[in-house]
Design an enzyme around this catalytic site. Sequence first.
Site, PDB file in Angstrom:
ATOM      1  N   CYS A 273     -19.135  -4.798 -19.381  1.00 36.52           N
ATOM      2  CA  CYS A 273     -19.247  -4.502 -17.949  1.00 36.52           C
ATOM      3  C   CYS A 273     -20.489  -5.173 -17.358  1.00 36.52           C
ATOM      4  CB  CYS A 273     -19.327  -2.993 -17.737  1.00 36.52           C
ATOM      5  SG  CYS A 273     -19.589  -2.528 -16.011  1.00 36.52           S
TER       6      CYS A 273
ATOM      7  N   GLU B 295       0.824  -1.210   0.000  1.00 34.51           N
ATOM      8  CA  GLU B 295       0.000   0.000   0.000  1.00 34.51           C
ATOM      9  C   GLU B 295       0.858   1.260   0.000  1.00 34.51           C
ATOM     10  OE1 GLU B 295      -2.967   0.034  -0.648  1.00 34.51           O
ATOM     11  OE2 GLU B 295      -3.563  -2.035  -0.289  1.00 34.51           O
TER      12      GLU B 295
ATOM     13  N   LEU C  24      11.046   6.107  -7.756  1.00 37.80           N
ATOM     14  CA  LEU C  24       9.615   5.849  -7.547  1.00 37.80           C
ATOM     15  C   LEU C  24       8.836   7.131  -7.282  1.00 37.80           C
ATOM     16  CD1 LEU C  24       7.495   3.653  -7.459  1.00 37.80           C
ATOM     17  CD2 LEU C  24       8.038   3.249  -5.064  1.00 37.80           C
ATOM     18  N   GLY C  25       9.541   8.189  -6.823  1.00 38.43           N
ATOM     19  CA  GLY C  25       8.861   9.451  -6.583  1.00 38.43           C
ATOM     20  C   GLY C  25       8.218   9.538  -5.210  1.00 38.43           C
TER      21      GLY C  25
ATOM     22  N   ASP D  91     -10.510   4.788  -2.742  1.00 31.29           N
ATOM     23  CA  ASP D  91      -9.340   5.314  -3.451  1.00 31.29           C
ATOM     24  C   ASP D  91      -9.788   5.854  -4.800  1.00 31.29           C
ATOM     25  OD1 ASP D  91      -9.929   3.079  -4.902  1.00 31.29           O
ATOM     26  OD2 ASP D  91      -7.847   2.454  -5.137  1.00 31.29           O
TER      27      ASP D  91
ATOM     28  N   THR E  87       0.445   5.353  -7.590  1.00 26.24           N
ATOM     29  CA  THR E  87       1.418   4.687  -8.443  1.00 26.24           C
ATOM     30  C   THR E  87       0.764   3.490  -9.132  1.00 26.24           C
ATOM     31  OG1 THR E  87       3.160   5.314  -6.888  1.00 26.24           O
ATOM     32  CG2 THR E  87       3.676   3.553  -8.447  1.00 26.24           C
TER      33      THR E  87
ATOM     34  N   TYR F 146      -7.215   5.757   3.718  1.00 30.81           N
ATOM     35  CA  TYR F 146      -7.258   4.733   2.681  1.00 30.81           C
ATOM     36  C   TYR F 146      -6.436   3.506   3.063  1.00 30.81           C
ATOM     37  CZ  TYR F 146      -5.649   1.940  -1.042  1.00 30.81           C
ATOM     38  OH  TYR F 146      -5.311   0.839  -1.759  1.00 30.81           O
TER      39      TYR F 146
ATOM     40  N   THR G 139       4.324  16.745 -11.470  1.00 31.50           N
ATOM     41  CA  THR G 139       2.893  17.012 -11.480  1.00 31.50           C
ATOM     42  C   THR G 139       2.618  18.499 -11.326  1.00 31.50           C
ATOM     43  OG1 THR G 139       2.473  14.856 -10.512  1.00 31.50           O
ATOM     44  CG2 THR G 139       0.693  16.463 -10.398  1.00 31.50           C
TER      45      THR G 139
END
Length: 357
Positions: free
Chosen positions: A198, A33, A76-77, A134, A39, A116, A297
């Site tokens: 769906c 998590e 990975l940021g 989420d 990500t 979350y 971002t």
Amino acid sequence: MNIPSQLNYWYSKNKRTLPWRNSPTPYNIWLSEMIMQQTRIAQGLPYYLKFKEVFPTVEMLAEAHERDVMQLWQGLGYYRRARNLHHAAKQVVHEMDGRFPGTYKELLQLKGVGPYSAAAIASICYNEPVPVVDGNVFRFLSRLFGIDTPVDTSLGKRIFYEQAAAILDHENPGDFNQAMMEFGALVCTPAQPGCKDCPFSEVCVALRTGAVDQYPVKSKRTKATPLYLNSVVVQTSRGLMLQQRPETGIWAGLYGFPTLETSTKPDQRTLSDFCEQLGLPEPNKEKRIGPFSHQLTHRSIEAHFWVFNEPPARVKDYTWVSNKKEISNFGLPRLFERFVDKYIFGTREKPVPSANE
DNA sequence: TACCCGTGGGA
DNA sequence: TTCCCAAGGGT
């Protein structure tokens, strides 16, 4: 239509095989998590495998040096997550007798674990009936029920949380929550969702009104603002000079070069003052490599590198690395990593001159 | 509450 | 090229 049973059925047929699903221990789920926040699975999966290999247990992670954790996280940021991960591991080992908190509420005490992640861990590991909300769940629920309240508001968060709680499968909350996220990730996707096949196509409000692409509604759109980086690269017989970045701000805690960071393009005077403060000579055009553009971002970065071959007189807290192997012990932002790879310790010793560089 | 914090893939 | 956005949390 019974939404939970439809979801669970779909999930049983279509769920991906992911390493932490094979053994959903609190450590494994927590680690996954933390890595997967904001990500994509494809991007985070190699990092999960690396962390499990190097730190098989929370005890080993807690005992690690922060630099090694940062190095493993490189690329990975959101590097604050790596520090929070390390901090939380030490919390578990030193303050909680090595056992992960056993409830949603207690999980929130861990650094880096918010609503979350706490709900995900509690429902998956302990079968606690708490809804997970989420990005996938926002999207799925907003389309299914036609909820047009902006998701990035406190009202929106409350409405979606209550909706998720209303349909939560109390018998099997962990699978139900994962099913919603998995469905959002694989079928109810942001672009070109799989409405054709769906299982909810007959009851989906967004599909019925032809407005699937208008959900979820978001109120604000942050624009990337310009950021100018001018980095001092010192390469002498001792090697390449690295310096750890500040605790806060962009790339907090990673390693890099002394860098002048400005919101507007600095003039020559500002640049030479910066070099003067470090005890370096005048930065002239021959020393410059760049510009490079790098997109975050919330920032549009224009970066320049100024290469010096003499040691600076007044730089503190630096370290030297002399080859590619040594620098691999330090976590660098992608921008710096690529620069070093290409111009300093590149496998191609002399880059082929081109009109663009 | 508003803003900050990365990177890579896709349209 | 540019923008969106992806298993969010901290401050």
